[in-house]
Scaffold this active site. Structure first.
Site, PDB file in Angstrom:
ATOM      1  N   VAL A   8       0.831  -1.205   0.000  1.00 53.55           N
ATOM      2  CA  VAL A   8       0.000   0.000   0.000  1.00 53.55           C
ATOM      3  C   VAL A   8       0.871   1.263   0.000  1.00 53.55           C
ATOM      4  O   VAL A   8       0.537   2.241  -0.673  1.00 53.55           O
ATOM      5  CB  VAL A   8      -0.998  -0.020   1.180  1.00 53.55           C
ATOM      6  CG1 VAL A   8      -1.797   1.272   1.250  1.00 53.55           C
ATOM      7  CG2 VAL A   8      -1.937  -1.217   1.059  1.00 53.55           C
ATOM      8  N   ALA A  13       2.015   1.680  -3.520  1.00 55.64           N
ATOM      9  CA  ALA A  13       0.890   2.122  -4.353  1.00 55.64           C
ATOM     10  C   ALA A  13       0.547   3.585  -4.100  1.00 55.64           C
ATOM     11  O   ALA A  13       0.326   4.353  -5.043  1.00 55.64           O
ATOM     12  CB  ALA A  13      -0.330   1.241  -4.097  1.00 55.64           C
ATOM     13  N   GLU A  14       0.502   3.980  -2.834  1.00 54.07           N
ATOM     14  CA  GLU A  14       0.154   5.371  -2.539  1.00 54.07           C
ATOM     15  C   GLU A  14       1.241   6.322  -3.032  1.00 54.07           C
ATOM     16  O   GLU A  14       0.950   7.408  -3.534  1.00 54.07           O
ATOM     17  CB  GLU A  14      -0.097   5.581  -1.044  1.00 54.07           C
ATOM     18  CG  GLU A  14      -0.535   7.003  -0.757  1.00 54.07           C
ATOM     19  CD  GLU A  14      -1.402   7.151   0.475  1.00 54.07           C
ATOM     20  OE1 GLU A  14      -1.774   8.305   0.752  1.00 54.07           O
ATOM     21  OE2 GLU A  14      -1.705   6.148   1.137  1.00 54.07           O
ATOM     22  N   THR A  15       2.486   5.916  -2.917  1.00 50.20           N
ATOM     23  CA  THR A  15       3.586   6.732  -3.425  1.00 50.20           C
ATOM     24  C   THR A  15       3.444   6.941  -4.929  1.00 50.20           C
ATOM     25  O   THR A  15       3.498   8.071  -5.421  1.00 50.20           O
ATOM     26  CB  THR A  15       4.940   6.063  -3.102  1.00 50.20           C
ATOM     27  OG1 THR A  15       5.072   5.949  -1.674  1.00 50.20           O
ATOM     28  CG2 THR A  15       6.100   6.850  -3.670  1.00 50.20           C
ATOM     29  N   SER A  18       0.188   8.956  -5.847  1.00 45.28           N
ATOM     30  CA  SER A  18       0.283  10.368  -5.457  1.00 45.28           C
ATOM     31  C   SER A  18       1.236  11.133  -6.368  1.00 45.28           C
ATOM     32  O   SER A  18       0.953  12.260  -6.777  1.00 45.28           O
ATOM     33  CB  SER A  18       0.710  10.486  -3.997  1.00 45.28           C
ATOM     34  OG  SER A  18      -0.287   9.945  -3.165  1.00 45.28           O
TER      35      SER A  18
END
Length: 152
Positions: free
Chosen positions: A73, A76-78, A81
């Site tokens: 996660v 993925a968020e990196t 974003s």
């Protein structure tokens, strides 16, 4: 008077994370963030259409030796974003407002590659699908992240 330009204050961190020099100024004074550095995330491709990075399994495992689900996660968020930021432009701010993950298989060694591709690129919201694979190209997890573009 010197003709040398002043180096970006986060140059070393940005280069270690694979960020090409032409993007250093647009990332402001914050670099890539402490967690990106701590997790060993390195960008290998950056564009509005695709954002790719790798992350080592080693150092990012849970107690049983598998890559921690939260590490999936974080990657993925990196990626989502940064991709949203590329879409929004250098003077914008983006914040994640929703993320989900489905884990398909475990990884106990090697590098994980995450690839973010846009699902929706709007004026105020972006959504990206991020697929994590192992070195054999097998899908490890699929995440979806939605970011809000904030007014500058």
């Amino acid at each position: 008077m010197s003709n040398k330009s002043t180096p970006h204050p986060m140059t070393e961190e940005l280069l270690a994370a694979g960020i090409p020099p032409e993007f250093h100024a647009s990332l402001g004074q914050h670099g890539v963030g402490a967690l990106v550095t701590k997790m060993g995330i390195v960008f290998t491709h950056m564009s509005a259409d695709s954002m790719v990075a790798t992350m080592p399994v080693e150092g990012n495992t849970q107690v049983t030796g598998l890559l921690h689900g939260g590490a999936h996660v974080v990657l993925a968020e990196t990626l989502g974003s940064f991709a949203a930021f590329f879409h929004a432009g250098p003077n914008s701010r983006v914040v994640g407002i929703e993320i989900n993950a489905t884990h398909h298989r475990g990884a106990s060694s090697g590098l994980v590659t995450g690839t973010a591709t846009p699902v929706h690129l709007g004026r105020t919201l972006t959504t990206h699908e991020v697929v994590m694979t192992n070195e054999a190209g097998q899908r490890l997890s699929t995440c979806r992240i939605t970011n809000m573009i904030l007014a500058s």
